[in-house]
Design an enzyme around this catalytic site. Sequence first.
Site, PDB file in Angstrom:
ATOM      1  N   SER A 112       0.843  -1.187   0.000  1.00  0.00           N
ATOM      2  CA  SER A 112       0.000   0.000   0.000  1.00  0.00           C
ATOM      3  C   SER A 112       0.880   1.239   0.000  1.00  0.00           C
ATOM      4  O   SER A 112       2.010   1.219   0.495  1.00  0.00           O
ATOM      5  CB  SER A 112      -0.885  -0.001   1.250  1.00  0.00           C
ATOM      6  OG  SER A 112      -1.442   1.270   1.484  1.00  0.00           O
ATOM      7  N   SER A 113       0.349   2.322  -0.540  1.00  0.00           N
ATOM      8  CA  SER A 113       1.110   3.568  -0.552  1.00  0.00           C
ATOM      9  C   SER A 113       1.278   4.165   0.836  1.00  0.00           C
ATOM     10  O   SER A 113       2.054   5.110   1.018  1.00  0.00           O
ATOM     11  CB  SER A 113       0.426   4.588  -1.468  1.00  0.00           C
ATOM     12  OG  SER A 113      -0.899   4.840  -1.030  1.00  0.00           O
ATOM     13  N   CYS A 114       0.596   3.616   1.844  1.00  0.00           N
ATOM     14  CA  CYS A 114       0.761   4.123   3.211  1.00  0.00           C
ATOM     15  C   CYS A 114       2.122   3.763   3.803  1.00  0.00           C
ATOM     16  O   CYS A 114       2.450   4.191   4.905  1.00  0.00           O
ATOM     17  CB  CYS A 114      -0.354   3.622   4.116  1.00  0.00           C
ATOM     18  SG  CYS A 114      -0.229   1.877   4.548  1.00  0.00           S
ATOM     19  N   TYR A 141      -0.276  -0.879  10.194  1.00  0.00           N
ATOM     20  CA  TYR A 141      -0.479  -1.548   8.900  1.00  0.00           C
ATOM     21  C   TYR A 141       0.717  -1.296   7.982  1.00  0.00           C
ATOM     22  O   TYR A 141       1.213  -2.206   7.309  1.00  0.00           O
ATOM     23  CB  TYR A 141      -1.760  -1.039   8.261  1.00  0.00           C
ATOM     24  CG  TYR A 141      -2.060  -1.615   6.901  1.00  0.00           C
ATOM     25  CD1 TYR A 141      -2.617  -2.888   6.778  1.00  0.00           C
ATOM     26  CD2 TYR A 141      -1.805  -0.889   5.739  1.00  0.00           C
ATOM     27  CE1 TYR A 141      -2.907  -3.424   5.526  1.00  0.00           C
ATOM     28  CE2 TYR A 141      -2.091  -1.415   4.488  1.00  0.00           C
ATOM     29  CZ  TYR A 141      -2.639  -2.672   4.377  1.00  0.00           C
ATOM     30  OH  TYR A 141      -2.922  -3.198   3.137  1.00  0.00           O
ATOM     31  N   LYS A 145       3.469  -3.916   6.031  1.00  0.00           N
ATOM     32  CA  LYS A 145       3.715  -3.932   4.594  1.00  0.00           C
ATOM     33  C   LYS A 145       5.179  -3.651   4.262  1.00  0.00           C
ATOM     34  O   LYS A 145       5.733  -4.203   3.311  1.00  0.00           O
ATOM     35  CB  LYS A 145       2.790  -2.939   3.890  1.00  0.00           C
ATOM     36  CG  LYS A 145       1.329  -3.374   3.911  1.00  0.00           C
ATOM     37  CD  LYS A 145       1.164  -4.745   3.261  1.00  0.00           C
ATOM     38  CE  LYS A 145      -0.239  -5.282   3.341  1.00  0.00           C
ATOM     39  NZ  LYS A 145      -0.355  -6.627   2.733  1.00  0.00           N
ATOM     40  N   THR A 169      -1.755   2.648  -5.019  1.00  0.00           N
ATOM     41  CA  THR A 169      -2.313   3.822  -4.375  1.00  0.00           C
ATOM     42  C   THR A 169      -3.678   3.465  -3.799  1.00  0.00           C
ATOM     43  O   THR A 169      -4.057   2.290  -3.748  1.00  0.00           O
ATOM     44  CB  THR A 169      -2.420   4.988  -5.392  1.00  0.00           C
ATOM     45  OG1 THR A 169      -2.779   6.180  -4.706  1.00  0.00           O
ATOM     46  CG2 THR A 169      -3.431   4.677  -6.492  1.00  0.00           C
ATOM     47  N   ASN A 170      -4.462   4.457  -3.385  1.00  0.00           N
ATOM     48  CA  ASN A 170      -5.807   4.212  -2.871  1.00  0.00           C
ATOM     49  C   ASN A 170      -6.672   3.609  -3.978  1.00  0.00           C
ATOM     50  O   ASN A 170      -6.813   4.203  -5.046  1.00  0.00           O
ATOM     51  CB  ASN A 170      -6.440   5.517  -2.382  1.00  0.00           C
ATOM     52  CG  ASN A 170      -5.621   6.186  -1.308  1.00  0.00           C
ATOM     53  OD1 ASN A 170      -5.322   5.595  -0.280  1.00  0.00           O
ATOM     54  ND2 ASN A 170      -5.227   7.430  -1.550  1.00  0.00           N
ATOM     55  N   LEU A 171      -7.256   2.449  -3.707  1.00  0.00           N
ATOM     56  CA  LEU A 171      -8.032   1.728  -4.709  1.00  0.00           C
ATOM     57  C   LEU A 171      -9.524   1.804  -4.428  1.00  0.00           C
ATOM     58  O   LEU A 171      -9.943   1.956  -3.283  1.00  0.00           O
ATOM     59  CB  LEU A 171      -7.591   0.264  -4.748  1.00  0.00           C
ATOM     60  CG  LEU A 171      -6.126   0.010  -5.076  1.00  0.00           C
ATOM     61  CD1 LEU A 171      -5.794  -1.462  -4.893  1.00  0.00           C
ATOM     62  CD2 LEU A 171      -5.800   0.470  -6.496  1.00  0.00           C
ATOM     63  N   HIS A 184     -12.939   2.666   3.135  1.00  0.00           N
ATOM     64  CA  HIS A 184     -12.019   3.734   2.805  1.00  0.00           C
ATOM     65  C   HIS A 184     -12.798   4.930   2.257  1.00  0.00           C
ATOM     66  O   HIS A 184     -14.028   4.926   2.217  1.00  0.00           O
ATOM     67  CB  HIS A 184     -10.991   3.241   1.783  1.00  0.00           C
ATOM     68  CG  HIS A 184      -9.987   2.288   2.359  1.00  0.00           C
ATOM     69  ND1 HIS A 184     -10.096   0.926   2.225  1.00  0.00           N
ATOM     70  CD2 HIS A 184      -8.865   2.503   3.079  1.00  0.00           C
ATOM     71  CE1 HIS A 184      -9.085   0.332   2.827  1.00  0.00           C
ATOM     72  NE2 HIS A 184      -8.318   1.267   3.356  1.00  0.00           N
ATOM     73  N   ASP A 274      -7.901  14.570   9.313  1.00  0.00           N
ATOM     74  CA  ASP A 274      -7.740  14.630   7.861  1.00  0.00           C
ATOM     75  C   ASP A 274      -6.844  13.504   7.340  1.00  0.00           C
ATOM     76  O   ASP A 274      -6.927  13.123   6.183  1.00  0.00           O
ATOM     77  CB  ASP A 274      -7.100  15.964   7.457  1.00  0.00           C
ATOM     78  CG  ASP A 274      -8.136  17.035   7.165  1.00  0.00           C
ATOM     79  OD1 ASP A 274      -9.271  16.688   6.811  1.00  0.00           O
ATOM     80  OD2 ASP A 274      -7.784  18.223   7.288  1.00  0.00           O
TER      81      ASP A 274
END
Length: 317
Positions: A112-114, A141, A145, A169-171, A184, A274
């Site tokens: 994940s991009s996180c 998380y 990863k 990225t966010n999917l 999400h 945010d």
Amino acid sequence: MPTELDRDATIYIAGHRGLVGSALWRRFEREGFANLVGKSRAELDLTHRRNVFEFFESLRPGVVILAAAKVGGILANSTYPADFLSENLQIQTNVLDAALNVRVPKLLFLGSSCIYPKFAEQPIREDSLLTGPLEPTNDAYAIAKIAGILNIQAVRRQYGLPWISGMPTNLYGPGDNFSAEGSHLLPALIRRYETAKNNGDEYVINWGSGTPRRELMHVDDMAAACLHLLENYDGDQQVNIGTGRDHTVSELADIVANVVGFEGEIRWDPEKPDGTPRKVLDVGVLERSGWQSTRTIVEGIADTVDWYRQNEAEVRV
């Protein structure tokens, strides 16, 4: 060297019923792969190490895509960080060790991009990994990863297997989680606005200020990129999988409202978090390998809303 995958190879997609895994299954079926294998959690709990090893020894797949994970939004990650860290580490370690035990020739680990620092330079390059502190709302998380990425790199160094990592990225898209606590950003917005429209509500309240910027990618595009990487990329570094384009959360909310037909007022609750102020991936490595996303955000959201309406009785809520 990367080569075209054998369409008759046994391909195990871990997590084939989730958002990512189901999209991979659709893509591989569409591309003519004849021997896809998936197991539900009831059939194979990936946190049970012995069972995972026995499964791999019996199946001996030619390709593995590790898409199984415990996932959730800001609320879920903030509330259950120990669960997210422990379960994801167990899943990854068991699957990767079992795959190594039978020397699976091709493997794609999805993260994940996180994984990137909260204040990484934008757009985020792959070499930003481990250069700063993570976003606190999903750091557990992310650490899991990151461990998976290092596991892949270690296997490449020690055993020479051409395993790779991809960081989407966010999917969003068909099969997403639309629940109030586990969803999400985009499925949460779709559910909220569709419900408000159906109820005739005068306004909708969204979390935060609406100013953070987010990159979103339709999950079917992600699946196409994954197949491309398996056939065209062989490198130690994780590869960003995204569109390279971002929008403010407020812009995304407006698009969702327009698509579902909600005509009421949009309000924001700045007391709610945010999250990361901006997150958009540098997708230069992916594009230089020969693939890029062409679907627009409006097209993708419209497709997802259509799917949600057709499957509302069965979606994860």
